[in-house]
Design a protein around this motif. Structure first.
Motif, PDB file in Angstrom:
ATOM      1  N   GLU A   6       0.869  -1.204   0.000  1.00  0.00           N
ATOM      2  CA  GLU A   6       0.000   0.000   0.000  1.00  0.00           C
ATOM      3  C   GLU A   6       0.886   1.228   0.000  1.00  0.00           C
ATOM      4  O   GLU A   6       1.837   1.336   0.782  1.00  0.00           O
ATOM      5  CB  GLU A   6      -0.892  -0.006   1.235  1.00  0.00           C
ATOM      6  CG  GLU A   6      -1.875   1.143   1.252  1.00  0.00           C
ATOM      7  CD  GLU A   6      -2.775   1.078   2.458  1.00  0.00           C
ATOM      8  OE1 GLU A   6      -3.525   2.043   2.667  1.00  0.00           O
ATOM      9  OE2 GLU A   6      -2.738   0.077   3.208  1.00  0.00           O
ATOM     10  N   GLN A   7       0.521   2.206  -0.905  1.00  0.00           N
ATOM     11  CA  GLN A   7       1.349   3.399  -1.042  1.00  0.00           C
ATOM     12  C   GLN A   7       1.088   4.359   0.121  1.00  0.00           C
ATOM     13  O   GLN A   7      -0.060   4.633   0.502  1.00  0.00           O
ATOM     14  CB  GLN A   7       1.027   4.079  -2.388  1.00  0.00           C
ATOM     15  CG  GLN A   7       1.988   5.210  -2.686  1.00  0.00           C
ATOM     16  CD  GLN A   7       1.710   5.800  -4.052  1.00  0.00           C
ATOM     17  OE1 GLN A   7       0.807   5.377  -4.759  1.00  0.00           O
ATOM     18  NE2 GLN A   7       2.524   6.776  -4.429  1.00  0.00           N
ATOM     19  N   GLN A   8       2.161   4.911   0.721  1.00  0.00           N
ATOM     20  CA  GLN A   8       2.055   5.824   1.863  1.00  0.00           C
ATOM     21  C   GLN A   8       1.667   7.222   1.375  1.00  0.00           C
ATOM     22  O   GLN A   8       2.063   7.662   0.292  1.00  0.00           O
ATOM     23  CB  GLN A   8       3.405   5.879   2.579  1.00  0.00           C
ATOM     24  CG  GLN A   8       3.327   6.549   3.936  1.00  0.00           C
ATOM     25  CD  GLN A   8       4.675   6.496   4.637  1.00  0.00           C
ATOM     26  OE1 GLN A   8       5.707   6.750   4.009  1.00  0.00           O
ATOM     27  NE2 GLN A   8       4.669   6.111   5.878  1.00  0.00           N
ATOM     28  N   LYS A   9       0.832   7.915   2.166  1.00  0.00           N
ATOM     29  CA  LYS A   9       0.388   9.268   1.835  1.00  0.00           C
ATOM     30  C   LYS A   9       1.574  10.225   1.826  1.00  0.00           C
ATOM     31  O   LYS A   9       2.585   9.996   2.478  1.00  0.00           O
ATOM     32  CB  LYS A   9      -0.648   9.766   2.845  1.00  0.00           C
ATOM     33  CG  LYS A   9      -2.001   9.113   2.704  1.00  0.00           C
ATOM     34  CD  LYS A   9      -2.994   9.771   3.630  1.00  0.00           C
ATOM     35  CE  LYS A   9      -4.384   9.156   3.455  1.00  0.00           C
ATOM     36  NZ  LYS A   9      -5.366   9.806   4.347  1.00  0.00           N
ATOM     37  N   GLU A  10       1.361  11.316   1.087  1.00  0.00           N
ATOM     38  CA  GLU A  10       2.387  12.354   1.070  1.00  0.00           C
ATOM     39  C   GLU A  10       2.420  13.091   2.417  1.00  0.00           C
ATOM     40  O   GLU A  10       1.441  13.135   3.143  1.00  0.00           O
ATOM     41  CB  GLU A  10       2.100  13.351  -0.053  1.00  0.00           C
ATOM     42  CG  GLU A  10       2.225  12.776  -1.437  1.00  0.00           C
ATOM     43  CD  GLU A  10       1.966  13.825  -2.501  1.00  0.00           C
ATOM     44  OE1 GLU A  10       1.710  15.011  -2.123  1.00  0.00           O
ATOM     45  OE2 GLU A  10       2.015  13.475  -3.687  1.00  0.00           O
ATOM     46  N   LYS A  11       3.557  13.702   2.667  1.00  0.00           N
ATOM     47  CA  LYS A  11       3.703  14.450   3.912  1.00  0.00           C
ATOM     48  C   LYS A  11       2.759  15.659   3.920  1.00  0.00           C
ATOM     49  O   LYS A  11       2.407  16.197   2.878  1.00  0.00           O
ATOM     50  CB  LYS A  11       5.143  14.908   4.067  1.00  0.00           C
ATOM     51  CG  LYS A  11       6.125  13.786   4.319  1.00  0.00           C
ATOM     52  CD  LYS A  11       7.479  14.321   4.728  1.00  0.00           C
ATOM     53  CE  LYS A  11       8.091  15.133   3.601  1.00  0.00           C
ATOM     54  NZ  LYS A  11       9.466  15.591   3.992  1.00  0.00           N
ATOM     55  N   ILE A  12       2.428  16.054   5.132  1.00  0.00           N
ATOM     56  CA  ILE A  12       1.540  17.225   5.309  1.00  0.00           C
ATOM     57  C   ILE A  12       2.334  18.486   4.983  1.00  0.00           C
ATOM     58  O   ILE A  12       3.479  18.651   5.412  1.00  0.00           O
ATOM     59  CB  ILE A  12       1.017  17.289   6.751  1.00  0.00           C
ATOM     60  CG1 ILE A  12       0.224  16.005   7.079  1.00  0.00           C
ATOM     61  CG2 ILE A  12       0.164  18.530   6.971  1.00  0.00           C
ATOM     62  CD1 ILE A  12      -0.121  15.863   8.531  1.00  0.00           C
ATOM     63  N   SER A  13       1.696  19.374   4.232  1.00  0.00           N
ATOM     64  CA  SER A  13       2.383  20.602   3.829  1.00  0.00           C
ATOM     65  C   SER A  13       2.369  21.641   4.962  1.00  0.00           C
ATOM     66  O   SER A  13       1.567  21.573   5.907  1.00  0.00           O
ATOM     67  CB  SER A  13       1.719  21.196   2.588  1.00  0.00           C
ATOM     68  OG  SER A  13       0.416  21.644   2.918  1.00  0.00           O
ATOM     69  N   ASP A  14       3.242  22.593   4.849  1.00  0.00           N
ATOM     70  CA  ASP A  14       3.289  23.692   5.841  1.00  0.00           C
ATOM     71  C   ASP A  14       1.989  24.492   5.834  1.00  0.00           C
ATOM     72  O   ASP A  14       1.531  24.985   6.874  1.00  0.00           O
ATOM     73  CB  ASP A  14       4.463  24.622   5.524  1.00  0.00           C
ATOM     74  CG  ASP A  14       5.812  23.946   5.782  1.00  0.00           C
ATOM     75  OD1 ASP A  14       5.830  22.939   6.515  1.00  0.00           O
ATOM     76  OD2 ASP A  14       6.827  24.454   5.265  1.00  0.00           O
ATOM     77  N   THR A  15       1.399  24.586   4.659  1.00  0.00           N
ATOM     78  CA  THR A  15       0.131  25.337   4.555  1.00  0.00           C
ATOM     79  C   THR A  15      -0.962  24.666   5.376  1.00  0.00           C
ATOM     80  O   THR A  15      -1.768  25.335   6.045  1.00  0.00           O
ATOM     81  CB  THR A  15      -0.316  25.428   3.094  1.00  0.00           C
ATOM     82  OG1 THR A  15       0.711  26.073   2.331  1.00  0.00           O
ATOM     83  CG2 THR A  15      -1.607  26.216   2.972  1.00  0.00           C
ATOM     84  N   GLN A  16      -0.979  23.331   5.333  1.00  0.00           N
ATOM     85  CA  GLN A  16      -1.985  22.595   6.114  1.00  0.00           C
ATOM     86  C   GLN A  16      -1.751  22.775   7.614  1.00  0.00           C
ATOM     87  O   GLN A  16      -2.704  22.920   8.388  1.00  0.00           O
ATOM     88  CB  GLN A  16      -1.924  21.099   5.735  1.00  0.00           C
ATOM     89  CG  GLN A  16      -2.420  20.805   4.335  1.00  0.00           C
ATOM     90  CD  GLN A  16      -2.222  19.351   3.951  1.00  0.00           C
ATOM     91  OE1 GLN A  16      -1.074  18.878   3.874  1.00  0.00           O
ATOM     92  NE2 GLN A  16      -3.325  18.634   3.702  1.00  0.00           N
ATOM     93  N   PHE A  17      -0.484  22.717   8.002  1.00  0.00           N
ATOM     94  CA  PHE A  17      -0.180  22.950   9.430  1.00  0.00           C
ATOM     95  C   PHE A  17      -0.584  24.380   9.848  1.00  0.00           C
ATOM     96  O   PHE A  17      -1.142  24.598  10.916  1.00  0.00           O
ATOM     97  CB  PHE A  17       1.309  22.736   9.706  1.00  0.00           C
ATOM     98  CG  PHE A  17       1.703  21.301   9.836  1.00  0.00           C
ATOM     99  CD1 PHE A  17       1.095  20.484  10.797  1.00  0.00           C
ATOM    100  CD2 PHE A  17       2.691  20.748   9.013  1.00  0.00           C
ATOM    101  CE1 PHE A  17       1.477  19.150  10.920  1.00  0.00           C
ATOM    102  CE2 PHE A  17       3.050  19.419   9.146  1.00  0.00           C
ATOM    103  CZ  PHE A  17       2.452  18.613  10.097  1.00  0.00           C
TER     104      PHE A  17
END
Length: 391
Positions: free
Chosen positions: A1-12
């Protein structure tokens, strides 16, 4: 299963802004648990973002929810607090008759309150809080106005009551009964209207009561002043007539004849007014009779200055001086006769009908003429004796 991309700074940044928004809503006070959980989950998400982006995304969603819940729960609690504050103000204002005295402004204050209730029912807590807060501000303004009105009315009532007590103490019941009665009636009306929250009518009644009470005081003071004026006038006239009598006859003082004075009492309209205090009572007896006239002039001066108390005081002093110099009047003079058959003696002189018609009064003649009579048993033809009047 492919791992999700990292959370962006904008989301934080978005979650950080939500947490800041919750803090501005005072969530750290009103919903501390959700607020702290939002911060913790955000920090944990940042930590796991490099190693476990899936778990980090899960924690970030949880941080979002906690921040949103903290924000709305804080506003809900604050809205309820503000509503309770508004409810207390509304209750107090209604008890104070606000719906009678300031209905229009009260209705204006209730409009945002009602809107706040609608928003609360719709679970729009921030808007509900804002409307309740707006209502509270308006209600507080009304409370200040109402309190000021009450204080002014109560202060006015106390002041008028003090005026009426003053009027009664002065004697307004005798000298200004109508004005005093009107003051009491209007005061009672004003008090009742105040209790009925009819402040406009109460104000009118109290203002009239004040005018009536002041009129009662003024009328009474004038009546008392006139009474005192007449008393002073009577005292001056009495003293003046006493001086005329004292000056118009020869009198005896300490066994010696006093020379009569030429004095005519007058009460002139225009006189020069001088300042001065009445002499001490102890010095009155030592004053010459001429001082009588000076004291009487002082009485006149005080009278024309409308200082009736001082006028009376001077007149009474003048009266005492006059009385002290009036003494016993001289009835007549008798010249001792040479009569070998019926020789004059003090006993026989006192017995003459035109003297005392009583021989036992002979000591009166002797005491009055001691300078002439060295021995009451030895009097000589040609001696002239002053015959004093009987007291």
């Amino acid at each position: 299963e492919q791992q999700k991309e990292k959370i962006s700074d904008t989301q934080f940044k978005e979650i950080e802004d939500l947490i800041s928004k919750a803090k501005e809503a005072l969530a750290d006070i009103y919903d501390k648990e959700n607020f702290l959980n939002a911060k913790k989950n955000l920090n944990d998400a940042k930590t796991l973002n490099e190693t476990d982006p899936d778990k980090a995304a899960e924690l970030l969603d949880l941080a979002r929810k906690c921040a949103e819940d903290a924000y709305y729960n804080a506003y809900k609690a604050r809205a309820l607090e503000k509503k309770q504050e508004a409810d207390r103000l509304i209750s107090d204002l209604k008890a104070g008759g606000i719906e009678v005295t300031n209905k229009e402004q009260f209705d204006e204050a209730m409009n945002p309150y009602n809107e706040g209730t609608t928003f609360f029912d719709e679970e729009n807590y921030p808007s509900s809080y804002a409307k309740y807060a707006e209502s509270v501000d308006k209600l507080k303004e009304l409370s200040i106005i109402q309190k000021k009105m009450r204080q002014e009315s109560e202060s006015k009532i106390k002041y008028i009551q003090s005026l009426i007590r003053k009027a009664e103490k002065l004697g307004a019941a005798t000298y200004a009964p109508e004005e005093l009665s009107a003051a009491k009636e209007n005061l009672n009306n004003g008090i009742q209207e105040y209790k009925d929250f009819n402040f406009d009518n109460s104000k009118q009644s109290l203002e009239q009561a004040e005018k009536d009470a002041i009129a009662a005081i003024d009328k009474t003071n004038k009546a008392l002043a006139e009474k005192k004026r007449l008393e002073a006038l009577k005292a001056i006239r009495k003293a003046g007539k006493s001086l005329e009598r004292a000056a118009g006859k020869e009198t005896l003082k300490n066994g010696k004849a006093q020379k009569s004075l030429d004095y005519q009492f007058e009460f002139e309209e225009d006189i020069e007014v001088n300042e001065g205090n009445a002499p001490n009572k102890s010095s009155i007896e030592e004053m010459p009779i001429s001082s009588y006239q000076k004291i009487l002039e002082k009485a006149k001066e005080a009278y024309y200055k409308a200082d009736y108390e001082m006028a009376i005081k001077y007149a009474e002093i003048a009266q005492r001086i006059a009385d002290s110099y009036s003494g016993v009047g001289i009835k007549t003079y008798y010249t001792v006769k040479l009569d070998t058959k019926k020789r004059d003696c003090l006993w026989r002189i006192s017995e003459y009908s035109f003297i005392y018609n009583n021989p036992f009064y002979w000591p009166m003649i002797w005491k009055t003429n001691k300078d002439e009579i060295l021995n009451p048993d030895l009097i000589y033809p040609g001696q002239v004796f002053a015959i004093p009047e009987l007291d």
